[in-house]
Design a protein around this motif. Structure first.
Motif, PDB file in Angstrom:
ATOM      1  N   GLY A 151       9.875  -8.347   6.091  1.00 58.58           N
ATOM      2  CA  GLY A 151      11.196  -8.080   6.639  1.00 58.58           C
ATOM      3  C   GLY A 151      11.123  -7.954   8.159  1.00 58.58           C
ATOM      4  N   ARG A 152      12.275  -8.131   8.787  1.00 62.89           N
ATOM      5  CA  ARG A 152      12.338  -8.079  10.261  1.00 62.89           C
ATOM      6  C   ARG A 152      11.833  -6.736  10.805  1.00 62.89           C
ATOM      7  N   LYS A 153      12.108  -5.640  10.108  1.00 64.72           N
ATOM      8  CA  LYS A 153      11.687  -4.330  10.620  1.00 64.72           C
ATOM      9  C   LYS A 153      10.175  -4.146  10.512  1.00 64.72           C
ATOM     10  N   THR A 154       9.578  -4.707   9.469  1.00 68.81           N
ATOM     11  CA  THR A 154       8.107  -4.652   9.345  1.00 68.81           C
ATOM     12  C   THR A 154       7.468  -5.479  10.458  1.00 68.81           C
ATOM     13  N   SER A 186      16.569 -16.712   6.384  1.00 74.75           N
ATOM     14  CA  SER A 186      17.728 -15.809   6.396  1.00 74.75           C
ATOM     15  C   SER A 186      17.972 -15.138   5.043  1.00 74.75           C
ATOM     16  N   ALA A 231      15.393  -6.424  -2.016  1.00 72.41           N
ATOM     17  CA  ALA A 231      16.139  -7.696  -2.028  1.00 72.41           C
ATOM     18  C   ALA A 231      15.482  -8.689  -2.989  1.00 72.41           C
ATOM     19  N   ALA A 291       7.590  -3.404  13.493  1.00 72.76           N
ATOM     20  CA  ALA A 291       6.724  -2.223  13.416  1.00 72.76           C
ATOM     21  C   ALA A 291       5.263  -2.611  13.637  1.00 72.76           C
ATOM     22  N   ALA A 298       0.866  -1.181   0.000  1.00 74.53           N
ATOM     23  CA  ALA A 298       0.000   0.000   0.000  1.00 74.53           C
ATOM     24  C   ALA A 298       0.901   1.230   0.000  1.00 74.53           C
ATOM     25  N   TRP A 347       1.350  -2.142  16.678  1.00 74.57           N
ATOM     26  CA  TRP A 347       0.091  -1.512  16.283  1.00 74.57           C
ATOM     27  C   TRP A 347      -1.095  -1.862  17.174  1.00 74.57           C
ATOM     28  N   ASN A 371      13.261  -2.439   2.194  1.00 79.43           N
ATOM     29  CA  ASN A 371      14.513  -3.202   2.026  1.00 79.43           C
ATOM     30  C   ASN A 371      14.252  -4.614   1.509  1.00 79.43           C
ATOM     31  N   LEU A 372      13.238  -5.251   2.070  1.00 80.84           N
ATOM     32  CA  LEU A 372      12.931  -6.612   1.630  1.00 80.84           C
ATOM     33  C   LEU A 372      12.442  -6.592   0.179  1.00 80.84           C
ATOM     34  N   GLY A 400       9.086  -4.646   4.193  1.00 82.06           N
ATOM     35  CA  GLY A 400       9.087  -3.274   3.717  1.00 82.06           C
ATOM     36  C   GLY A 400      10.036  -3.009   2.550  1.00 82.06           C
ATOM     37  N   LYS A 405      18.834 -11.502   8.684  1.00 80.83           N
ATOM     38  CA  LYS A 405      20.157 -12.138   8.553  1.00 80.83           C
ATOM     39  C   LYS A 405      20.563 -12.795   9.867  1.00 80.83           C
ATOM     40  N   ILE A 448       9.166   6.436   3.752  1.00 78.99           N
ATOM     41  CA  ILE A 448       9.964   5.281   3.333  1.00 78.99           C
ATOM     42  C   ILE A 448       9.435   4.859   1.959  1.00 78.99           C
ATOM     43  N   THR A 454       5.338  -8.811   1.269  1.00 82.67           N
ATOM     44  CA  THR A 454       4.670  -7.565   1.626  1.00 82.67           C
ATOM     45  C   THR A 454       5.521  -6.648   2.506  1.00 82.67           C
TER      46      THR A 454
HETATM   47  N1  LIG Z   1       2.545   0.283   3.219  1.00 81.59           N
HETATM   48  C1  LIG Z   1       2.785  -1.016   3.238  1.00 81.59           C
HETATM   49  O1  LIG Z   1       2.127  -1.802   2.527  1.00 81.59           O
HETATM   50  C2  LIG Z   1       3.890  -1.549   4.110  1.00 81.59           C
HETATM   51  C3  LIG Z   1       4.127  -2.932   4.106  1.00 81.59           C
HETATM   52  C4  LIG Z   1       5.185  -3.422   4.879  1.00 81.59           C
HETATM   53  C5  LIG Z   1       5.957  -2.565   5.646  1.00 81.59           C
HETATM   54  N2  LIG Z   1       5.682  -1.233   5.641  1.00 81.59           N
HETATM   55  C6  LIG Z   1       6.528  -0.322   6.441  1.00 81.59           C
HETATM   56  O2  LIG Z   1       7.876  -0.443   6.003  1.00 81.59           O
HETATM   57  C7  LIG Z   1       8.743  -0.088   7.090  1.00 81.59           C
HETATM   58  C8  LIG Z   1       9.882  -1.079   7.181  1.00 81.59           C
HETATM   59  O3  LIG Z   1      10.614  -1.117   5.966  1.00 81.59           O
HETATM   60  P1  LIG Z   1      12.210  -1.259   6.016  1.00 81.59           P
HETATM   61  O4  LIG Z   1      12.683  -1.183   4.615  1.00 81.59           O
HETATM   62  O5  LIG Z   1      12.737  -0.292   7.014  1.00 81.59           O
HETATM   63  O6  LIG Z   1      12.440  -2.705   6.650  1.00 81.59           O
HETATM   64  P2  LIG Z   1      12.013  -4.213   6.182  1.00 81.59           P
HETATM   65  O7  LIG Z   1      12.248  -4.394   4.724  1.00 81.59           O
HETATM   66  O8  LIG Z   1      10.672  -4.537   6.735  1.00 81.59           O
HETATM   67  O9  LIG Z   1      13.064  -5.050   7.030  1.00 81.59           O
HETATM   68  C9  LIG Z   1      14.437  -4.924   6.757  1.00 81.59           C
HETATM   69  C10 LIG Z   1      15.129  -6.069   7.419  1.00 81.59           C
HETATM   70  O10 LIG Z   1      14.756  -7.302   6.780  1.00 81.59           O
HETATM   71  C11 LIG Z   1      15.883  -8.162   6.715  1.00 81.59           C
HETATM   72  N3  LIG Z   1      16.291  -8.319   5.324  1.00 81.59           N
HETATM   73  C12 LIG Z   1      16.024  -7.526   4.266  1.00 81.59           C
HETATM   74  N4  LIG Z   1      16.611  -8.015   3.148  1.00 81.59           N
HETATM   75  C13 LIG Z   1      17.265  -9.141   3.528  1.00 81.59           C
HETATM   76  C14 LIG Z   1      18.049 -10.100   2.841  1.00 81.59           C
HETATM   77  N5  LIG Z   1      18.323  -9.999   1.525  1.00 81.59           N
HETATM   78  N6  LIG Z   1      18.550 -11.144   3.543  1.00 81.59           N
HETATM   79  C15 LIG Z   1      18.304 -11.274   4.869  1.00 81.59           C
HETATM   80  N7  LIG Z   1      17.574 -10.372   5.580  1.00 81.59           N
HETATM   81  C16 LIG Z   1      17.052  -9.333   4.911  1.00 81.59           C
HETATM   82  C17 LIG Z   1      16.979  -7.466   7.517  1.00 81.59           C
HETATM   83  O11 LIG Z   1      16.775  -7.834   8.862  1.00 81.59           O
HETATM   84  P3  LIG Z   1      18.024  -7.902   9.941  1.00 81.59           P
HETATM   85  O12 LIG Z   1      18.452  -6.487  10.117  1.00 81.59           O
HETATM   86  O13 LIG Z   1      17.404  -8.503  11.166  1.00 81.59           O
HETATM   87  O14 LIG Z   1      19.069  -8.776   9.301  1.00 81.59           O
HETATM   88  C18 LIG Z   1      16.641  -5.997   7.310  1.00 81.59           C
HETATM   89  O15 LIG Z   1      17.196  -5.135   8.268  1.00 81.59           O
HETATM   90  C19 LIG Z   1       7.900  -0.084   8.346  1.00 81.59           C
HETATM   91  O16 LIG Z   1       7.681   1.248   8.738  1.00 81.59           O
HETATM   92  C20 LIG Z   1       6.583  -0.716   7.897  1.00 81.59           C
HETATM   93  O17 LIG Z   1       5.524  -0.185   8.649  1.00 81.59           O
HETATM   94  C21 LIG Z   1       4.667  -0.710   4.891  1.00 81.59           C
END
Ligand SMILES: NC(=O)c1ccc[n+]([C@@H]2O[C@H](COP(=O)([O-])OP(=O)(O)OC[C@H]3O[C@@H](n4cnc5c(N)ncnc54)[C@H](OP(=O)(O)O)[C@@H]3O)[C@@H](O)[C@H]2O)c1
Length: 172
Positions: free
Chosen positions: A46-49, A89, A117, A52, A8, A56, A113-114, A111, A75, A140, A109
């Protein structure tokens, strides 16, 4: 295995505010996401999602999808998840887990970074975006900045309610 990225976004392509808040997303969007999870019976985040969304509270919780296999990618192989979640991983490992379980499709789904990737590894076959009728000044992005391109073919557009548009593309 068909891999669909669902996200979204604001009209200007942000998935969350700079501080991670998603207050600009609608309830209609959550319902649409829920339908996709129920039809796929799985999703990857992803771990950060994961962290987050845990904050909620009860109204919007991933825990409610009890019939879906839920993978969190990190990772850190020692990362501790709540019951009902599976750790992977890498994007490839997440897809392999679903394949081994006999799944024919997977929902990715976020965030940012994922998403990148998966995109860089050429693992995304379809992209579905719910576009909210909002522009937010900072946030973001849908994909974290990196070197990759995806060729897209538009397959469908529909309005889900109150100006929320859903667009669906196949990745070439
Ligand atoms: N609007 C929407 O539909 C939606 C959907 C989802 C999320 N979001 C928002 O997106 C934000 C988070 O996004 P983000 O980019 O900061 O974080 P993210 O993509 O959710 O998580 C990043 C983490 O995922 C792991 N990761 C990512 N790529 C990897 C790979 N190739 N291999 C292994 N691990 C990997 C790592 O965890 P480690 O650091 O633990 O290794 C990395 O730090 C949040 O605010 C969330 O609310 C919005």
């Amino acid at each position: 295995m068909k891999v669909t990225l669902f996200m979204a976004v604001s009209l200007n392509g942000f998935i969350a505010r700079k501080d991670g808040e998603e207050d600009f997303l609608s309830h209609d969007n959550w319902n649409s996401f829920s339908e996709l999870v129920n039809s796929h019976k799985n999703f990857v985040i992803g771990r950060k999602t994961y962290e987050a969304v845990k904050k909620w509270g009860e109204e919007y919780s991933f825990d409610d999808f009890t019939n879906a296999k839920k993978i969190v990618v990190s990772k850190n192989k020692d990362y501790k998840l709540d019951k009902g979640y599976i750790l992977a991983s890498s994007p490839e490992e997440a897809i392999n887990i679903f394949k081994e379980q006999g799944a024919e499709k997977a929902l990715i789904t976020g965030g940012s970074n994922l998403n990148t990737a998966f995109a860089k590894k050429g693992l995304i076959n379809e992209i579905i975006l719910n576009i909210e009728p909002k522009i937010i000044g900072e946030g973001i992005p849908l994909f974290f900045t990196d070197k990759f391109d995806l060729e897209l073919e538009l397959k469908d557009i529909k309005e889900l309610g109150k100006g929320l548009l859903q667009v669906r593309y196949e990745v070439g």
